[in-house]
Scaffold this motif. Structure first.
Motif, PDB file in Angstrom:
ATOM      1  N   ASP A  79     103.643  93.731  43.262  1.00  0.00           N
ATOM      2  CA  ASP A  79     103.408  92.618  42.334  1.00  0.00           C
ATOM      3  C   ASP A  79     104.298  92.715  41.098  1.00  0.00           C
ATOM      4  O   ASP A  79     104.765  93.798  40.732  1.00  0.00           O
ATOM      5  N   LEU A  80     104.481  91.575  40.456  1.00  0.00           N
ATOM      6  CA  LEU A  80     105.317  91.499  39.258  1.00  0.00           C
ATOM      7  C   LEU A  80     104.764  92.408  38.165  1.00  0.00           C
ATOM      8  O   LEU A  80     103.587  92.348  37.822  1.00  0.00           O
ATOM      9  N   LEU A  81     105.630  93.242  37.624  1.00  0.00           N
ATOM     10  CA  LEU A  81     105.280  94.181  36.571  1.00  0.00           C
ATOM     11  C   LEU A  81     106.087  93.825  35.326  1.00  0.00           C
ATOM     12  O   LEU A  81     107.307  93.695  35.390  1.00  0.00           O
ATOM     13  N   TRP A  82     105.395  93.635  34.210  1.00  0.00           N
ATOM     14  CA  TRP A  82     106.012  93.284  32.932  1.00  0.00           C
ATOM     15  C   TRP A  82     106.331  94.577  32.207  1.00  0.00           C
ATOM     16  O   TRP A  82     105.440  95.397  31.964  1.00  0.00           O
ATOM     17  N   LEU A  83     107.613  94.791  31.861  1.00  0.00           N
ATOM     18  CA  LEU A  83     108.029  96.054  31.257  1.00  0.00           C
ATOM     19  C   LEU A  83     108.843  95.841  29.982  1.00  0.00           C
ATOM     20  O   LEU A  83     109.813  95.068  29.985  1.00  0.00           O
ATOM     21  N   PRO A  84     108.492  96.533  28.900  1.00  0.00           N
ATOM     22  CA  PRO A  84     109.346  96.500  27.710  1.00  0.00           C
ATOM     23  C   PRO A  84     110.598  97.323  27.967  1.00  0.00           C
ATOM     24  O   PRO A  84     110.541  98.378  28.616  1.00  0.00           O
ATOM     25  N   ALA A  85     111.731  96.824  27.494  1.00  0.00           N
ATOM     26  CA  ALA A  85     113.008  97.493  27.718  1.00  0.00           C
ATOM     27  C   ALA A  85     113.872  97.375  26.467  1.00  0.00           C
ATOM     28  O   ALA A  85     113.568  96.591  25.560  1.00  0.00           O
ATOM     29  N   VAL A  86     114.939  98.170  26.435  1.00  0.00           N
ATOM     30  CA  VAL A  86     115.877  98.121  25.310  1.00  0.00           C
ATOM     31  C   VAL A  86     117.304  98.037  25.834  1.00  0.00           C
ATOM     32  O   VAL A  86     117.609  98.484  26.934  1.00  0.00           O
ATOM     33  N   THR A  87     118.147  97.457  25.002  1.00  0.00           N
ATOM     34  CA  THR A  87     119.589  97.500  25.191  1.00  0.00           C
ATOM     35  C   THR A  87     120.177  98.002  23.883  1.00  0.00           C
ATOM     36  O   THR A  87     119.843  97.487  22.814  1.00  0.00           O
ATOM     37  N   ALA A  88     121.036  99.016  23.980  1.00  0.00           N
ATOM     38  CA  ALA A  88     121.694  99.579  22.799  1.00  0.00           C
ATOM     39  C   ALA A  88     123.157  99.151  22.797  1.00  0.00           C
ATOM     40  O   ALA A  88     123.906  99.498  23.707  1.00  0.00           O
ATOM     41  N   VAL A  89     123.535  98.392  21.792  1.00  0.00           N
ATOM     42  CA  VAL A  89     124.932  98.015  21.597  1.00  0.00           C
ATOM     43  C   VAL A  89     125.482  98.999  20.576  1.00  0.00           C
ATOM     44  O   VAL A  89     125.278  98.847  19.373  1.00  0.00           O
ATOM     45  N   VAL A  90     126.130 100.046  21.073  1.00  0.00           N
ATOM     46  CA  VAL A  90     126.616 101.134  20.218  1.00  0.00           C
ATOM     47  C   VAL A  90     128.076 100.870  19.860  1.00  0.00           C
ATOM     48  O   VAL A  90     128.932 100.767  20.744  1.00  0.00           O
ATOM     49  N   LEU A  91     128.330 100.794  18.562  1.00  0.00           N
ATOM     50  CA  LEU A  91     129.672 100.500  18.063  1.00  0.00           C
ATOM     51  C   LEU A  91     130.230 101.672  17.259  1.00  0.00           C
ATOM     52  O   LEU A  91     129.491 102.317  16.506  1.00  0.00           O
ATOM     53  N   THR A  96     117.189  94.071  22.036  1.00  0.00           N
ATOM     54  CA  THR A  96     118.586  94.450  21.863  1.00  0.00           C
ATOM     55  C   THR A  96     118.792  94.959  20.439  1.00  0.00           C
ATOM     56  O   THR A  96     118.473  94.256  19.476  1.00  0.00           O
ATOM     57  N   PHE A  97     119.313  96.190  20.343  1.00  0.00           N
ATOM     58  CA  PHE A  97     119.559  96.823  19.054  1.00  0.00           C
ATOM     59  C   PHE A  97     121.053  97.017  18.827  1.00  0.00           C
ATOM     60  O   PHE A  97     121.781  97.407  19.741  1.00  0.00           O
ATOM     61  N   ARG A  98     121.481  96.744  17.606  1.00  0.00           N
ATOM     62  CA  ARG A  98     122.841  97.097  17.186  1.00  0.00           C
ATOM     63  C   ARG A  98     122.754  98.525  16.665  1.00  0.00           C
ATOM     64  O   ARG A  98     121.925  98.828  15.808  1.00  0.00           O
ATOM     65  N   CYS A  99     123.598  99.396  17.222  1.00  0.00           N
ATOM     66  CA  CYS A  99     123.559 100.817  16.880  1.00  0.00           C
ATOM     67  C   CYS A  99     124.939 101.278  16.421  1.00  0.00           C
ATOM     68  O   CYS A  99     125.953 100.674  16.761  1.00  0.00           O
ATOM     69  N   ARG A 100     124.937 102.363  15.676  1.00  0.00           N
ATOM     70  CA  ARG A 100     126.182 102.961  15.195  1.00  0.00           C
ATOM     71  C   ARG A 100     126.340 104.343  15.811  1.00  0.00           C
ATOM     72  O   ARG A 100     125.403 105.137  15.818  1.00  0.00           O
ATOM     73  N   TRP A 101     127.545 104.632  16.310  1.00  0.00           N
ATOM     74  CA  TRP A 101     127.871 105.952  16.828  1.00  0.00           C
ATOM     75  C   TRP A 101     127.795 106.962  15.693  1.00  0.00           C
ATOM     76  O   TRP A 101     128.270 106.707  14.589  1.00  0.00           O
ATOM     77  N   VAL A 102     127.179 108.122  15.961  1.00  0.00           N
ATOM     78  CA  VAL A 102     127.093 109.197  14.986  1.00  0.00           C
ATOM     79  C   VAL A 102     127.945 110.377  15.438  1.00  0.00           C
ATOM     80  O   VAL A 102     128.736 110.913  14.670  1.00  0.00           O
ATOM     81  N   SER A 103     127.765 110.768  16.714  1.00  0.00           N
ATOM     82  CA  SER A 103     128.523 111.905  17.237  1.00  0.00           C
ATOM     83  C   SER A 103     128.448 111.903  18.759  1.00  0.00           C
ATOM     84  O   SER A 103     127.717 111.125  19.363  1.00  0.00           O
ATOM     85  N   GLY A 104     129.211 112.808  19.346  1.00  0.00           N
ATOM     86  CA  GLY A 104     129.207 112.961  20.795  1.00  0.00           C
ATOM     87  C   GLY A 104     130.352 112.224  21.455  1.00  0.00           C
ATOM     88  O   GLY A 104     130.732 111.140  21.024  1.00  0.00           O
ATOM     89  N   GLU A 105     130.900 112.856  22.479  1.00  0.00           N
ATOM     90  CA  GLU A 105     131.942 112.233  23.280  1.00  0.00           C
ATOM     91  C   GLU A 105     131.286 111.497  24.434  1.00  0.00           C
ATOM     92  O   GLU A 105     130.410 112.041  25.103  1.00  0.00           O
ATOM     93  N   ALA A 106     131.663 110.264  24.647  1.00  0.00           N
ATOM     94  CA  ALA A 106     131.093 109.475  25.745  1.00  0.00           C
ATOM     95  C   ALA A 106     131.440 110.137  27.075  1.00  0.00           C
ATOM     96  O   ALA A 106     132.610 110.409  27.346  1.00  0.00           O
TER      97      ALA A 106
END
Length: 156
Positions: free
Chosen positions: A17-29, A103-113
């Protein structure tokens, strides 16, 4: 991609059956304007980092967690860009769900993709005008984050 344990538990009760789920999208710049993208291992599509909110987890925390888990990138959430209900989805096994995306606008802090788990085939930084082909809903989220004026978008 592994299905979260809480979803498996729900599926035991509701089947396909159809399941309603909260989700996120991170737009990392990054400071140079490039955006973080990943090519999904389940369907081969390029897209923004996304994921399901775990029970009791704040959506912004989910965005940061998913970035680190999937790409090895540490990001900070700067703003909520949009909240939108997606179209219902049916998976090959018959499971149906519908996502309420934050959908969240995010800023890169550290780490290599990098590919940091089994959910991605490739990960990288792209200039927004020169991305690999993105599904329309992913392009719309990216464009909304780039044009963000401080007010969240939603349908009334």
């Amino acid at each position: 991609m592994p299905v979260p344990e809480f979803v498996l538990s729900l599926r035991e009760k509701i089947g396909h059956d159809l399941l309603w789920l909260p989700a996120v999208t991170a737009v990392v710049l990054r400071d140079d304007g490039r955006v973080l993208l990943a090519r999904r291992s389940d369907n081969g599509n390029w897209g923004l980092v996304s994921g399901i909110v775990e029970p009791g987890e704040e959506p912004a925390v989910t965005a940061v967690r998913e970035c680190l888990e999937e790409t090895g990138v540490v990001a900070v959430v700067e703003d909520l860009v949009a909240i939108k209900a997606g179209e219902p989805v049916q998976y090959p096994n018959g499971d149906r769900c519908q996502f309420l995306d934050h959908t969240f606008r995010c800023r890169w802090v550290s780490g290599e993709a990098r590919v940091n788990d089994d959910e991605s085939l490739e990960v990288g930084w792209y200039h927004p005008a020169d991305t690999p082909p993105l599904p329309p809903h992913q392009r719309a989220r990216l464009d909304a984050a780039l044009a963000h004026d401080g007010r969240a978008r939603f349908v009334v």
